[in-house]
Enzyme design. Structure first.
Site, PDB file in Angstrom:
ATOM      1  N   ASP A   1      -4.289   4.006   2.055  1.00 11.89           N
ATOM      2  CA  ASP A   1      -5.982   3.146   2.708  1.00 11.89           C
ATOM      3  C   ASP A   1      -6.250   1.983   2.972  1.00 11.89           C
ATOM      4  OD1 ASP A   1      -4.592   2.025   0.735  1.00 11.89           O
ATOM      5  OD2 ASP A   1      -6.770   2.796  -0.924  1.00 11.89           O
TER       6      ASP A   1
ATOM      7  N   ASP B   1      -4.241 -10.412 -15.528  1.00 11.62           N
ATOM      8  CA  ASP B   1      -4.606 -10.885 -15.117  1.00 11.62           C
ATOM      9  C   ASP B   1      -6.196 -10.993 -16.824  1.00 11.62           C
ATOM     10  OD1 ASP B   1      -6.058 -13.686 -14.458  1.00 11.62           O
ATOM     11  OD2 ASP B   1      -5.374 -13.090 -12.182  1.00 11.62           O
TER      12      ASP B   1
ATOM     13  N   GLU C   1      -4.420 -21.223 -17.310  1.00  9.56           N
ATOM     14  CA  GLU C   1      -5.287 -21.835 -15.994  1.00  9.56           C
ATOM     15  C   GLU C   1      -6.126 -23.389 -15.675  1.00  9.56           C
ATOM     16  OE1 GLU C   1      -7.601 -21.189 -11.567  1.00  9.56           O
ATOM     17  OE2 GLU C   1      -8.193 -20.205 -13.707  1.00  9.56           O
TER      18      GLU C   1
ATOM     19  N   ASP D   1       0.751  -1.271  -0.088  1.00  5.56           N
ATOM     20  CA  ASP D   1       0.162   0.285  -0.081  1.00  5.56           C
ATOM     21  C   ASP D   1       0.373   1.223   0.178  1.00  5.56           C
ATOM     22  OD1 ASP D   1      -1.585   1.848   0.464  1.00  5.56           O
ATOM     23  OD2 ASP D   1      -2.332   1.223   3.014  1.00  5.56           O
TER      24      ASP D   1
ATOM     25  N   ASP E   1      -1.767  -1.696  -3.949  1.00  5.90           N
ATOM     26  CA  ASP E   1      -1.618  -1.009  -5.043  1.00  5.90           C
ATOM     27  C   ASP E   1      -0.309  -0.055  -6.398  1.00  5.90           C
ATOM     28  OD1 ASP E   1      -0.132   1.080  -4.303  1.00  5.90           O
ATOM     29  OD2 ASP E   1      -1.517   1.971  -2.733  1.00  5.90           O
TER      30      ASP E   1
ATOM     31  N   ASN F   1      -0.337   4.639  -0.422  1.00  6.91           N
ATOM     32  CA  ASN F   1      -1.435   5.592  -0.751  1.00  6.91           C
ATOM     33  C   ASN F   1      -2.036   5.687   1.087  1.00  6.91           C
ATOM     34  OD1 ASN F   1      -3.268   3.854  -1.261  1.00  6.91           O
ATOM     35  ND2 ASN F   1      -4.161   4.738  -2.291  1.00  6.91           N
TER      36      ASN F   1
ATOM     37  N   HIS G   1      -2.281 -17.188  -5.308  1.00  7.82           N
ATOM     38  CA  HIS G   1      -3.927 -17.050  -5.298  1.00  7.82           C
ATOM     39  C   HIS G   1      -4.767 -18.121  -4.317  1.00  7.82           C
ATOM     40  CE1 HIS G   1      -5.124 -16.678  -8.739  1.00  7.82           C
ATOM     41  NE2 HIS G   1      -6.247 -16.560  -8.120  1.00  7.82           N
ATOM     42  N   ASP G   2      -4.867 -19.212  -5.175  1.00 11.05           N
ATOM     43  CA  ASP G   2      -6.019 -19.760  -4.868  1.00 11.05           C
ATOM     44  C   ASP G   2      -5.845 -21.164  -3.852  1.00 11.05           C
ATOM     45  OD1 ASP G   2      -8.203 -18.493  -5.457  1.00 11.05           O
ATOM     46  OD2 ASP G   2      -7.597 -19.435  -7.648  1.00 11.05           O
TER      47      ASP G   2
ATOM     48  N   ASP H   1      -7.503 -16.536 -17.357  1.00 14.66           N
ATOM     49  CA  ASP H   1      -8.292 -17.102 -15.861  1.00 14.66           C
ATOM     50  C   ASP H   1      -9.294 -18.096 -16.781  1.00 14.66           C
ATOM     51  OD1 ASP H   1      -8.495 -17.059 -12.900  1.00 14.66           O
ATOM     52  OD2 ASP H   1     -11.269 -16.015 -14.051  1.00 14.66           O
TER      53      ASP H   1
END
Length: 553
Positions: free
Chosen positions: A26, A99, A257, A22, A30, A24, A329-330, A200
């Protein structure tokens, strides 16, 4: 021998943007945060970075529900930020992959909103919309994420298909107008300087539209019927058209994938003239050393994984290049899936890394893997965020598990384990942000973080760098990329060993157990890399310590 391509020399890295950095404050990662760490990725030996979706999205499925293909989501930055990332990465010899999510859109996409608002619109045929039967959906297909794969359109007897969440209506690839729109979008991003795409859910774009109910396979009276919507007959027509229209002339890296279970079709899908450059496949991903059948017999897990891995490698020799990965990520973190919890440490983590990194194919690292990030089990289901997590939890309750048992199972298998913020340093929130992140940081960040390992020559991070240097060494690179993988010492339980038979003959041997191991080898000319002692070759045997790996000529 394969015709040489630029991407054959790839060491890949996946960024899950919400959790990388991150910039910024929040609480959400990003694009500018990615730019901040390009030097670290270059030092890691990475030359291709795949970024999970950053297009405009309501984030029902964390970006895999795209509402505008041409815009970067403001939570990640701007289109100009993304072009800056591509340019800065190129300066460091790194290509960026987006992706590509083209099996479905968000239900907030203008195409879908117009399709619902106007039944006579051309956009109606951009999606799969069918009449219900007797007040019920067209059939009893189950969504991959749980629940019915059909969602009723208000005040009508019509339903739209969604193989994932109801916020992700499936696109109708049978419509040539739709396909043309997608090809134009793909070319738009390639014109921005992309190195290619990770693609994907591409196996699902072709459906068998035989709308009949099938026998239910669960207490929800629904059925998962892969044969109707995964690698369905005729999918090659669409994949070949896409390759010819936007991939071939652009000389890009495309990673699909998908599983291609029939080895006779490998060349068709990702050979020299295949639909894609290579694929992410899932032969190893459903398994965990924490599963009941393995908990008391961890060596059996290693043996089963070894068998599956070598079966694939041997069949690929001289033919195709897979991507080789442990995490994405899965998936839960690799160390928790491969190593008993009490034995997760530098030696086991580095031995696991050596085991996969030098196989024939393209190695890919997932963010945080290089510092040994692990799962973060939760005390309550409410601490999770992902809709499929809750669907799976409810299914376990329907199957008769108690709440504690269901949560235990979720903690083992949940894909959110890999989505905790990257642990950059020991400051508050692990250096990911100065404010509370969108998802909780693993509390072990004081002990496992990038800053701590960066200057430690014996750290896992620096071991990954050593592996990258060896793999790119001009003396051995040809062997590591193109030579055959030949299994070795397969009879030794818990030993994962193979020879790369090329210009050089290089052996990779990993003791994946907590016990010493003796492995017979004819000779050791030169040790190229090990995570332990080097004076271990005695009387024709390598005497490996627990979780010791070695690479030698």
């Amino acid at each position: 021998m394969l015709n040489k391509k630029w991407w054959h020399e790839t060491i890949g890295y996946q960024i899950y943007p919400k959790s990388f950095q991150d910039s910024n404050n929040d609480g959400v990662g990003d694009i500018q945060g990615m730019i901040q760490h390009l030097d670290e990725l270059q030092e890691l030996g990475v030359n291709v970075v795949w970024i999970s979706p950053i297009n405009l999205s309501p984030m029902v499925d964390h970006g895999y529900d795209i509402s505008d293909y041409f815009q970067i989501d403001p939570s990640f930055g701007t289109n100009e930020d993304f072009e800056e990332l591509i340019q800065e990465a190129n300066k460091r010899g790194i290509k960026i992959l987006m992706d590509l999510v083209i099996n479905h859109t968000s239900d907030q996409h203008e195409w879908f909103k117009e399709a619902l608002a106007n039944p006579n619109s051309d956009f109606r045929n951009y999606y799969v919309i069918k009449e219900g039967k007797d007040g019920l959906p067209p059939n009893n297909w189950r969504s991959i994420f749980g629940g019915s794969a059909w969602e009723q359109i208000e005040d009508t007897n019509e339903y739209y298909l969604h193989l994932f969440t109801k916020g992700q209506p499936d696109l109708n690839w049978e419509n040539p107008m739709l396909r043309e729109e997608l090809y134009q979008m793909i070319q738009y991003w390639l014109d921005r300087g992309l190195g290619g795409f990770r693609i994907d859910a591409i196996t699902h774009i072709k459906k068998n539209y035989d709308y009949i109910n099938v026998p239910a396979d669960g207490p929800d009276n629904l059925a998962t019927v892969w044969e109707h919507y995964r690698d369905a007959t005729g999918i090659g027509e669409f994949l070949g058209e896409m390759r010819d229209r936007v991939f071939t002339d652009n000389d890009v890296l495309t990673i699909a994938e998908m599983d291609v279970e029939d080895p006779d079709k490998w060349e068709e899908y990702f050979g020299e003239n295949g639909y894609f450059s290579t694929i992410f496949d899932f032969y190893h991903t459903p398994y965990s050393i924490q599963q009941e059948k393995y908990k008391e017999h961890p060596v059996t897990f290693i043996e089963d994984m070894k068998t599956k891995m070598f079966a694939k490698q041997v069949k690929a020799n001289g033919r195709v290049l897979f991507t080789n990965f442990l995490e994405n990520h899965d998936l839960p973190r690799a160390l928790n899936r491969w190593i008993p919890e009490s034995e997760i440490h530098f030696n086991s983590a580095s031995a696991l890394a050596m085991m996969y990194f030098f196989l024939r194919g393209i190695p890919v690292i997932y963010q945080g893997q290089e510092i040994g990030m692990v799962d973060y089990p939760k005390d309550s289901i409410e601490e999770y965020l992902d809709l499929p997590t809750y669907n799976n939890y409810e299914n376990y309750l329907l199957e008769g598990l108690s709440e504690d048992e269901a949560l235990h199972q979720i903690n083992i298998e949940c894909r959110e384990n890999s989505r905790t913020p990257v642990q950059w340093d020991a400051s508050e929130y692990a250096g990911f942000s100065t404010v509370k992140p969108w998802f909780d940081v693993n509390p072990n960040y004081h002990d496992i973080n990038y800053a701590q390992q960066k200057d430690d020559p014996h750290s896992l991070l620096n071991f990954y760098k050593k592996m990258a240097v060896l793999r790119k060494n001009k003396a051995y690179q040809e062997t590591f990329i193109y030579s055959d993988t030949v299994p070795f010492a397969t009879e030794i339980k818990g030993c994962v060993a193979y020879e790369r038979q090329g210009i050089e003959s290089i052996f990779v041997i990993c003791n994946m157990t907590n016990q010493p191991m003796q492995v017979p080898v004819a000779s050791v000319e030169e040790i190229l890399l090990t995570n332990g002692e080097t004076d271990i070759y005695v009387d024709g045997y390598l005497h490996l310590k627990p979780y010791q790996g070695i690479i030698f000529k």
